[in-house]
Design a protein around this motif. Structure first.
Motif, PDB file in Angstrom:
ATOM      1  N   LEU A 238       3.969  45.088  54.060  1.00  0.00           N
ATOM      2  CA  LEU A 238       5.059  46.203  53.601  1.00  0.00           C
ATOM      3  C   LEU A 238       4.769  46.607  52.195  1.00  0.00           C
ATOM      4  CD1 LEU A 238       8.529  44.913  55.265  1.00  0.00           C
ATOM      5  CD2 LEU A 238       6.652  46.572  55.959  1.00  0.00           C
TER       6      LEU A 238
ATOM      7  N   GLY B 253       9.838  48.256  44.918  1.00  0.00           N
ATOM      8  CA  GLY B 253      10.417  49.757  45.041  1.00  0.00           C
ATOM      9  C   GLY B 253      10.814  50.201  43.794  1.00  0.00           C
TER      10      GLY B 253
ATOM     11  N   THR C 201       0.355  53.888  49.038  1.00  0.00           N
ATOM     12  CA  THR C 201       0.737  55.298  49.081  1.00  0.00           C
ATOM     13  C   THR C 201       1.102  55.803  47.642  1.00  0.00           C
ATOM     14  OG1 THR C 201       1.841  54.834  51.130  1.00  0.00           O
ATOM     15  CG2 THR C 201       2.755  56.708  49.991  1.00  0.00           C
ATOM     16  N   VAL C 202       1.892  55.065  46.949  1.00  0.00           N
ATOM     17  CA  VAL C 202       2.120  55.628  45.552  1.00  0.00           C
ATOM     18  C   VAL C 202       1.252  55.653  44.564  1.00  0.00           C
ATOM     19  CG1 VAL C 202       3.902  55.285  43.640  1.00  0.00           C
ATOM     20  CG2 VAL C 202       4.661  55.210  46.018  1.00  0.00           C
TER      21      VAL C 202
ATOM     22  N   ILE D 295       1.666  48.671  51.663  1.00  0.00           N
ATOM     23  CA  ILE D 295       1.685  50.093  52.222  1.00  0.00           C
ATOM     24  C   ILE D 295       2.603  51.019  51.118  1.00  0.00           C
ATOM     25  CG2 ILE D 295       3.244  51.702  53.701  1.00  0.00           C
ATOM     26  CD1 ILE D 295       2.512  49.446  55.900  1.00  0.00           C
ATOM     27  N   LEU D 296       3.533  50.564  50.304  1.00  0.00           N
ATOM     28  CA  LEU D 296       4.106  51.018  49.423  1.00  0.00           C
ATOM     29  C   LEU D 296       3.035  51.412  48.139  1.00  0.00           C
ATOM     30  CD1 LEU D 296       7.964  49.608  49.357  1.00  0.00           C
ATOM     31  CD2 LEU D 296       6.908  51.583  50.533  1.00  0.00           C
TER      32      LEU D 296
ATOM     33  N   VAL E 267      10.876  43.778  48.075  1.00  0.00           N
ATOM     34  CA  VAL E 267      10.739  45.120  48.421  1.00  0.00           C
ATOM     35  C   VAL E 267      11.566  45.820  47.405  1.00  0.00           C
ATOM     36  CG1 VAL E 267       9.787  44.972  50.721  1.00  0.00           C
ATOM     37  CG2 VAL E 267      12.339  45.296  50.306  1.00  0.00           C
ATOM     38  N   LEU E 268      12.668  45.452  47.178  1.00  0.00           N
ATOM     39  CA  LEU E 268      13.461  46.252  46.001  1.00  0.00           C
ATOM     40  C   LEU E 268      12.827  46.192  44.570  1.00  0.00           C
ATOM     41  CD1 LEU E 268      17.220  44.907  46.852  1.00  0.00           C
ATOM     42  CD2 LEU E 268      16.426  47.108  46.640  1.00  0.00           C
TER      43      LEU E 268
ATOM     44  N   VAL F  60      12.583  38.889  51.182  1.00  0.00           N
ATOM     45  CA  VAL F  60      11.594  39.742  51.484  1.00  0.00           C
ATOM     46  C   VAL F  60      12.578  41.282  50.712  1.00  0.00           C
ATOM     47  CG1 VAL F  60      11.374  41.709  53.643  1.00  0.00           C
ATOM     48  CG2 VAL F  60      10.647  39.196  53.554  1.00  0.00           C
ATOM     49  N   LEU F  61      13.717  40.982  51.098  1.00  0.00           N
ATOM     50  CA  LEU F  61      14.589  42.229  50.544  1.00  0.00           C
ATOM     51  C   LEU F  61      14.473  42.182  48.841  1.00  0.00           C
ATOM     52  CD1 LEU F  61      16.648  44.278  51.320  1.00  0.00           C
ATOM     53  CD2 LEU F  61      18.366  42.694  50.866  1.00  0.00           C
TER      54      LEU F  61
ATOM     55  N   MET G  96       5.601  40.771  54.760  1.00  0.00           N
ATOM     56  CA  MET G  96       6.256  41.230  53.590  1.00  0.00           C
ATOM     57  C   MET G  96       5.008  41.663  52.721  1.00  0.00           C
ATOM     58  SD  MET G  96       8.215  39.521  50.621  1.00  0.00           S
ATOM     59  CE  MET G  96       6.845  38.522  50.031  1.00  0.00           C
TER      60      MET G  96
ATOM     61  N   LEU H 204       7.674  51.073  41.352  1.00  0.00           N
ATOM     62  CA  LEU H 204       7.135  52.059  41.756  1.00  0.00           C
ATOM     63  C   LEU H 204       7.900  53.459  41.634  1.00  0.00           C
ATOM     64  CD1 LEU H 204       5.638  50.968  45.307  1.00  0.00           C
ATOM     65  CD2 LEU H 204       4.333  51.479  43.042  1.00  0.00           C
ATOM     66  N   ILE H 205       9.391  53.535  41.558  1.00  0.00           N
ATOM     67  CA  ILE H 205      10.340  54.648  41.413  1.00  0.00           C
ATOM     68  C   ILE H 205       9.951  54.973  39.781  1.00  0.00           C
ATOM     69  CG2 ILE H 205      12.330  55.593  41.002  1.00  0.00           C
ATOM     70  CD1 ILE H 205      11.460  55.512  43.848  1.00  0.00           C
TER      71      ILE H 205
ATOM     72  N   ARG I  12       6.617  56.491  39.360  1.00  0.00           N
ATOM     73  CA  ARG I  12       6.529  57.935  39.702  1.00  0.00           C
ATOM     74  C   ARG I  12       7.108  58.959  38.571  1.00  0.00           C
ATOM     75  NH1 ARG I  12       4.043  60.911  43.019  1.00  0.00           N
ATOM     76  NH2 ARG I  12       6.112  62.066  43.747  1.00  0.00           N
ATOM     77  N   THR I  13       8.110  58.230  37.887  1.00  0.00           N
ATOM     78  CA  THR I  13       8.925  58.938  36.850  1.00  0.00           C
ATOM     79  C   THR I  13       7.925  59.297  35.464  1.00  0.00           C
ATOM     80  OG1 THR I  13      10.849  57.886  37.436  1.00  0.00           O
ATOM     81  CG2 THR I  13      10.813  59.030  35.499  1.00  0.00           C
TER      82      THR I  13
END
Lengths: 80, 190
Positions: free
Chosen positions: B177, B28, B184-185, B180-181, B24-25, B20-21, B174, B31-32, B35-36
């Protein structure tokens, strides 16, 4: 049926609809709407992790790892 | 209870939490990066984002979170030794998972028919990469839950023996989770 799980489901639905509405009414990148959407997303993420995934019953290091992850994600996503 | 409070024994087992970690990393960070790119080419990304059907995204978010709620109920029922009810809620979990995949497939077909496939622009490259990767996770989750349902019906699990179900449940959540990310993004933030 578990009462806490049901309450969380209702809260998640309400928060999701709120986020959706907020994103719809703000058609430009307004800082405060971005902030609110990200805060609600953090709460939803932690709600599912702690209650549905039972992270609340895990060692506190696991809790800290996931809290640090989602907060870092929200901060960076909000800043870039 | 003492066992689950140990760092080495989180609910569902340490291996699934490491997975899971990592997941999501990975999502994540992706997705960052998204965004850039979004802010480097704001007008193009915003125009492409407006081509997404937010209502379909919202519907699928409702479906997946509800599926997670059903899965949490499966665990509650097993802990109460109500196996027949656990089987029923597991059916609901898999059913809502199927509904998610069906609606996502429908959304994909709309995007392809509109000509917004992979390679259309940077926004849709991210969209297809991230959502299809998530789609595969949901497929894997469905396969895991189907095996667990089969074994649950056979009577392999009970109030004192449900670690596999808990592990499968963590994997399924998971998917919540990550979605959801993604929702949103990809769909909401601009």
């Amino acid at each position: 049926m578990n009462r806490k799980n049901t309450i969380l489901w209702v809260v998640l639905m309400l928060m999701m609809l709120f986020n959706f509405w907020l994103a719809e009414v703000s058609q430009t990148a307004v800082n405060w709407t971005l902030l609110v959407i990200l805060i609600v997303t953090v709460i939803k993420f932690l709600g599912i992790a702690f209650q549905y995934m039972e992270l609340k019953d895990a060692h506190r290091r696991w809790k800290i790892i996931f809290i640090v992850f989602i907060l870092s994600f929200a901060v960076v996503a909000g800043l870039v | 209870m003492e066992k689950t409070k140990s760092f080495l024994y989180p609910p569902g087992g340490i291996l699934i939490w490491i997975i899971v970690l990592v997941e999501v990393l990975t999502f994540g960070i992706a997705l960052i990066v998204f965004r850039t790119y979004f802010h480097q080419d704001y007008d193009v990304f915003l125009a492409s984002q407006n081509m997404l059907s937010k209502n379909i995204g919202l519907f699928n978010t409702i479906v997946l979170i509800t599926s997670g709620f059903f899965m949490a109920t499966v665990i509650v029922k097993i802990k109460q030794s109500r196996i027949k009810e656990a089987v029923k809620w597991m059916f609901f979990t898999i059913g809502t998972g199927l509904l998610f995949l069906f609606v996502k497939g429908w959304e994909y077909s709309i995007k392809i028919n509109e000509g917004h496939g992979f390679g259309y622009d940077d926004f849709f490259d991210f969209y297809w990469m991230l959502t299809s990767f998530h789609f595969i996770h949901v497929l894997v989750g469905m396969a895991i839950l189907s095996v667990l349902l089969f074994k649950l019906r056979k009577g392999d699990y009970g109030a004192s023996n449900f670690l596999d179900i808990e592990t499968g449940g963590v994997f399924w959540h998971m998917c919540d989770l990550i979605w959801i990310l993604l929702f949103t993004v990809l769909y909401l933030l601009h």
